[in-house]
Design an enzyme around this catalytic site. Structure first.
Site, PDB file in Angstrom:
ATOM      1  CG  ASN A 132       1.559  -2.768  -5.466  1.00 11.53           C
ATOM      2  OD1 ASN A 132       1.391  -1.659  -5.927  1.00 11.53           O
ATOM      3  ND2 ASN A 132       1.065  -3.142  -4.300  1.00 11.53           N
ATOM      4  CD1 TRP A 171      13.149  -5.440  -0.380  1.00 13.86           C
ATOM      5  CD2 TRP A 171      11.735  -7.156  -0.158  1.00 13.86           C
ATOM      6  NE1 TRP A 171      11.870  -4.959  -0.531  1.00 13.86           N
ATOM      7  CE2 TRP A 171      10.991  -5.995  -0.399  1.00 13.86           C
ATOM      8  CE3 TRP A 171      11.061  -8.373   0.008  1.00 13.86           C
ATOM      9  CZ2 TRP A 171       9.589  -5.993  -0.483  1.00 13.86           C
ATOM     10  CZ3 TRP A 171       9.665  -8.377  -0.068  1.00 13.86           C
ATOM     11  CH2 TRP A 171       8.945  -7.201  -0.311  1.00 13.86           C
ATOM     12  CG  ASP A 180      -5.868  -8.215  -3.715  1.00 13.31           C
ATOM     13  OD1 ASP A 180      -5.235  -8.906  -2.896  1.00 13.31           O
ATOM     14  OD2 ASP A 180      -5.374  -7.211  -4.263  1.00 13.31           O
ATOM     15  CD  GLN A 181      -2.160 -12.252  -2.218  1.00 11.66           C
ATOM     16  OE1 GLN A 181      -2.013 -13.447  -1.989  1.00 11.66           O
ATOM     17  NE2 GLN A 181      -1.664 -11.304  -1.432  1.00 11.66           N
ATOM     18  CG  ASP A 234      -4.902   2.021   1.399  1.00  9.68           C
ATOM     19  OD1 ASP A 234      -3.877   1.713   0.759  1.00  9.68           O
ATOM     20  OD2 ASP A 234      -5.863   1.242   1.563  1.00  9.68           O
ATOM     21  CG  LEU A 245       0.030  -2.333 -12.774  1.00  9.98           C
ATOM     22  CD1 LEU A 245      -0.990  -2.620 -13.879  1.00  9.98           C
ATOM     23  CD2 LEU A 245      -0.470  -1.165 -11.927  1.00  9.98           C
ATOM     24  CD  GLU A 246       5.837  -3.711  -8.807  1.00 18.47           C
ATOM     25  OE1 GLU A 246       6.469  -4.765  -8.583  1.00 18.47           O
ATOM     26  OE2 GLU A 246       5.562  -2.882  -7.903  1.00 18.47           O
ATOM     27  CG  HIS A 285      -1.904  -1.127   1.241  1.00 15.66           C
ATOM     28  ND1 HIS A 285      -3.239  -0.954   0.975  1.00 15.66           N
ATOM     29  CD2 HIS A 285      -1.737  -2.452   1.463  1.00 15.66           C
ATOM     30  CE1 HIS A 285      -3.865  -2.132   1.035  1.00 15.66           C
ATOM     31  NE2 HIS A 285      -2.964  -3.047   1.343  1.00 15.66           N
ATOM     32  CG  ASN A 306       6.129  -0.143  -2.739  1.00 13.06           C
ATOM     33  OD1 ASN A 306       6.771   0.457  -1.881  1.00 13.06           O
ATOM     34  ND2 ASN A 306       6.468  -1.345  -3.171  1.00 13.06           N
TER      35      ASN A 306
HETATM   36  C1  UDX Z   1      -0.659  -6.609  -0.643  1.00 15.16           C
HETATM   37  C2  UDX Z   1      -1.614  -7.350  -1.597  1.00 15.16           C
HETATM   38  O1  UDX Z   1      -1.146  -8.612  -1.974  1.00 15.16           O
HETATM   39  C3  UDX Z   1      -2.007  -6.533  -2.780  1.00 15.16           C
HETATM   40  O2  UDX Z   1      -2.838  -7.241  -3.691  1.00 15.16           O
HETATM   41  C4  UDX Z   1      -2.649  -5.309  -2.276  1.00 15.16           C
HETATM   42  O3  UDX Z   1      -3.234  -4.553  -3.303  1.00 15.16           O
HETATM   43  C5  UDX Z   1      -1.608  -4.531  -1.537  1.00 15.16           C
HETATM   44  O4  UDX Z   1      -1.138  -5.282  -0.429  1.00 15.16           O
HETATM   45  P1  UDX Z   1       1.821  -7.597  -1.090  1.00 15.16           P
HETATM   46  O5  UDX Z   1       1.253  -8.906  -0.707  1.00 15.16           O
HETATM   47  O6  UDX Z   1       3.048  -7.169  -0.423  1.00 15.16           O
HETATM   48  O7  UDX Z   1       0.711  -6.470  -1.009  1.00 15.16           O
HETATM   49  O8  UDX Z   1       2.113  -7.707  -2.673  1.00 15.16           O
HETATM   50  P2  UDX Z   1       2.231  -6.669  -3.828  1.00 15.16           P
HETATM   51  O9  UDX Z   1       0.961  -5.922  -4.018  1.00 15.16           O
HETATM   52  O10 UDX Z   1       2.711  -7.408  -4.996  1.00 15.16           O
HETATM   53  O11 UDX Z   1       3.331  -5.625  -3.350  1.00 15.16           O
HETATM   54  C6  UDX Z   1       4.673  -5.977  -3.089  1.00 15.16           C
HETATM   55  C7  UDX Z   1       5.565  -4.821  -3.434  1.00 15.16           C
HETATM   56  O12 UDX Z   1       6.858  -5.080  -2.903  1.00 15.16           O
HETATM   57  C8  UDX Z   1       5.735  -4.610  -4.939  1.00 15.16           C
HETATM   58  O13 UDX Z   1       5.661  -3.247  -5.256  1.00 15.16           O
HETATM   59  C9  UDX Z   1       7.126  -5.150  -5.224  1.00 15.16           C
HETATM   60  O14 UDX Z   1       7.814  -4.478  -6.257  1.00 15.16           O
HETATM   61  C10 UDX Z   1       7.838  -4.932  -3.901  1.00 15.16           C
HETATM   62  N1  UDX Z   1       8.899  -5.940  -3.729  1.00 15.16           N
HETATM   63  C11 UDX Z   1       8.565  -7.252  -3.614  1.00 15.16           C
HETATM   64  C12 UDX Z   1      10.202  -5.532  -3.696  1.00 15.16           C
HETATM   65  O15 UDX Z   1      10.515  -4.337  -3.806  1.00 15.16           O
HETATM   66  N2  UDX Z   1      11.174  -6.487  -3.549  1.00 15.16           N
HETATM   67  C13 UDX Z   1      10.899  -7.804  -3.417  1.00 15.16           C
HETATM   68  O16 UDX Z   1      11.842  -8.589  -3.278  1.00 15.16           O
HETATM   69  C14 UDX Z   1       9.549  -8.213  -3.454  1.00 15.16           C
END
Ligand code: UDX
Length: 457
Positions: free
Chosen positions: A357, A335, A377-378, A120, A360-361, A25, A27
């Site tokens: 995230n 990480w 949501d996954q 948020d 989409l990335e 959230h 990011n």
């Molecule tokens: C969660 C939910 O899964 C997501 O769907 C929701 O909308 C936001 O919260 P998270 O489970 O952490 O987040 O996954 P994701 O949404 O993919 O975000 C992870 C972030 O961490 C991404 O921006 C990714 O680039 C970053 N990341 C991940 C890193 O910078 N390094 C890593 O090694 C792994």
């Protein structure tokens, strides 16, 4: 000179942003803040001490800590931090603290008008606070339009009894949403519309509808059909902006990103490496961890695997793996600089938990996916990527080494993988075009700036 004057004129408007304190959230909120700053707005970030953003990376913003800075309040002791944010959103007792802070800010800013508050979607209590101060509130929804539509239908799905179905129904189709199987709905992780997570989602939906607008981290061409439904169900303006196309989120990473992986990737062949990461929150037990490790090694593909400390329940890091187990083809880090890894030409596919995230990335860098959703949501995003856009292979039955290595082969080696890669390449091109003058994301960004500028406090 002209430019300077333009900047001075527009910098007399401030936006206050309030991210939910988790990586997925933080990011997108900080990416949005940087984008709005680049458009001339001054930025204030409200944040909790729990998961404080890396303030030193944002000398151009003002940061104010709220909610958990009372040393007398035992809810904020270290052991309960992880429960802190959910406590707040369930109990709504952040409202008074936020109102006082906003009153101070609104009184302070004599030369600068505060245009709006952007929070948020999970911070639903902020809507009543903003209303009481006559301050427009926009919502940042950090997940997909599709999952938000499903979340808004939880009461209906509960009425129809989906959340109490037993395992014999897992493969059945959800007739109200034919794309989904019952197991996708169950994986959201709620038992009925009375459980706390369902109540949170219901409040989130209600207060998002009551807001002055919704900013989505997405782009029109990715979720065009869903946009029609959202415009019907959420009677406020929607702005679709794919943040990863504009900026990386490295500056808001809470953990240090291991930059040495880029040098390692430089030494691998084009599209040969499987990047594996399951986001910032998900956890596996030791058995699942070993299945993942065996599946990776058996696939015989080079891989870069992010194992976050704490990812394996009961372990510090990799201690449950025998020495040398991963062999020479595998690189494991705590990480990674994810967006740079996805953008690297050696990366051939992304095995992801389908967090929005990450999804989409991956699309923005045209990387094919293997989807292993955990919760929330996954599962909905995984289903959408695999069955609607067909840019991923959905590992539907958890972690089993045979299924894992066969999914890796499908995406990395087989003809199917080439077709998936081609489809995701087309999506990336659509995202690129959407950023150009006249493109959908570009127009959304411009209309967001115009809209915020027009708001009267
Ligand atoms: C969660 C939910 O899964 C997501 O769907 C929701 O909308 C936001 O919260 P998270 O489970 O952490 O987040 O996954 P994701 O949404 O993919 O975000 C992870 C972030 O961490 C991404 O921006 C990714 O680039 C970053 N990341 C991940 C890193 O910078 N390094 C890593 O090694 C792994």
């Amino acid at each position: 000179m002209e430019n300077q004057q333009e900047t001075l004129v527009s910098r007399n408007r401030r936006i206050i942003l309030f991210p939910f304190p988790f990586q997925g959230h933080i990011n997108p909120m900080l990416q949005l803040a940087n984008l709005l700053y680049s458009k001339g707005f001054s930025i204030t970030i409200l944040h909790t001490n729990f998961n404080t953003p890396k303030i030193s990376n944002y000398p151009h913003f003002t940061f104010i800590s709220i909610l958990d800075n009372d040393p007398e309040d035992e809810r904020f002791s270290k052991s309960s931090l992880i429960n802190f944010a959910p406590n707040f959103i369930f109990k709504q007792d952040g409202a008074d603290v936020l109102r006082k802070e906003l009153e101070l800010l609104l009184a302070l800013e004599k030369d600068e008008l505060v245009s709006c508050l952007i929070t948020d979607a999970f911070w639903h209590f902020t809507q009543s606070v903003a209303d009481s101060l006559n301050l427009p509130r926009l919502v940042l929804r950090t997940s997909s339009l599709y999952s938000t539509i499903i979340f808004s239908s939880i009461p209906l799905l509960d009425d129809r009894g989906y959340f109490t179905l037993d395992d014999s129904h897992l493969e059945e189709q959800v007739s109200e949403f034919p794309l989904l199987k019952v197991k996708d709905i169950l994986k959201i992780g709620i038992k009925s519309d009375k459980d706390p997570y369902a109540e949170l989602l219901s409040e989130m939906i209600k207060q998002t509808k009551a807001s002055s607008g919704i900013i989505w981290n997405s782009f029109k061409e990715l979720e065009e059909t869903e946009l029609e439904r959202v415009q019907h169900d959420f009677p406020v303006q929607s702005f679709l902006i794919p943040f990863p196309k504009y900026l990386t989120s490295s500056s808001s990473s809470l953990l240090d990103q291991d930059q040495t992986v880029i040098h390692w990737l430089d030494q691998q062949s084009t599209e040969s490496v499987l990047y594996v990461s399951f986001g910032s929150i998900s956890q596996v037990d030791e058995k699942e961890f070993l299945e993942i490790a065996h599946g990776l090694v058996n696939s015989k593909q080079p891989f870069l695997w992010v194992v976050r400390p704490g990812f394996v329940k009961g372990s510090t890091w990799l201690e449950s793996l025998p020495d040398e187990f991963l062999g020479e083809k595998g690189r494991v880090v705590k990480w990674a600089p994810q967006q740079e890894v996805l953008a690297h030409e050696a990366t051939g596919a992304f095995w992801t938990h389908s967090g929005w995230n990450s999804t989409l990335e991956s699309v923005c860098e045209s990387v094919a996916m293997i989807c292993s959703p955990f919760r929330g949501d996954q599962s909905l995003d995984a289903r959408y990527m695999s069955d609607v856009l067909r840019v991923g292979v959905y590992l539907e039955n958890g972690f089993e080494r045979g299924e894992i290595s066969s999914a890796i082969k499908r995406v990395m080696v087989d003809e199917e993988g080439k077709e998936i890669r081609e489809r995701v390449r087309v999506l990336k091109q659509k995202a690129d075009v959407s950023l150009m003058k006249g493109g959908s994301s570009n127009e959304s960004m411009e209309s967001l700036v115009d809209y915020i500028s027009s708001l009267q406090v």
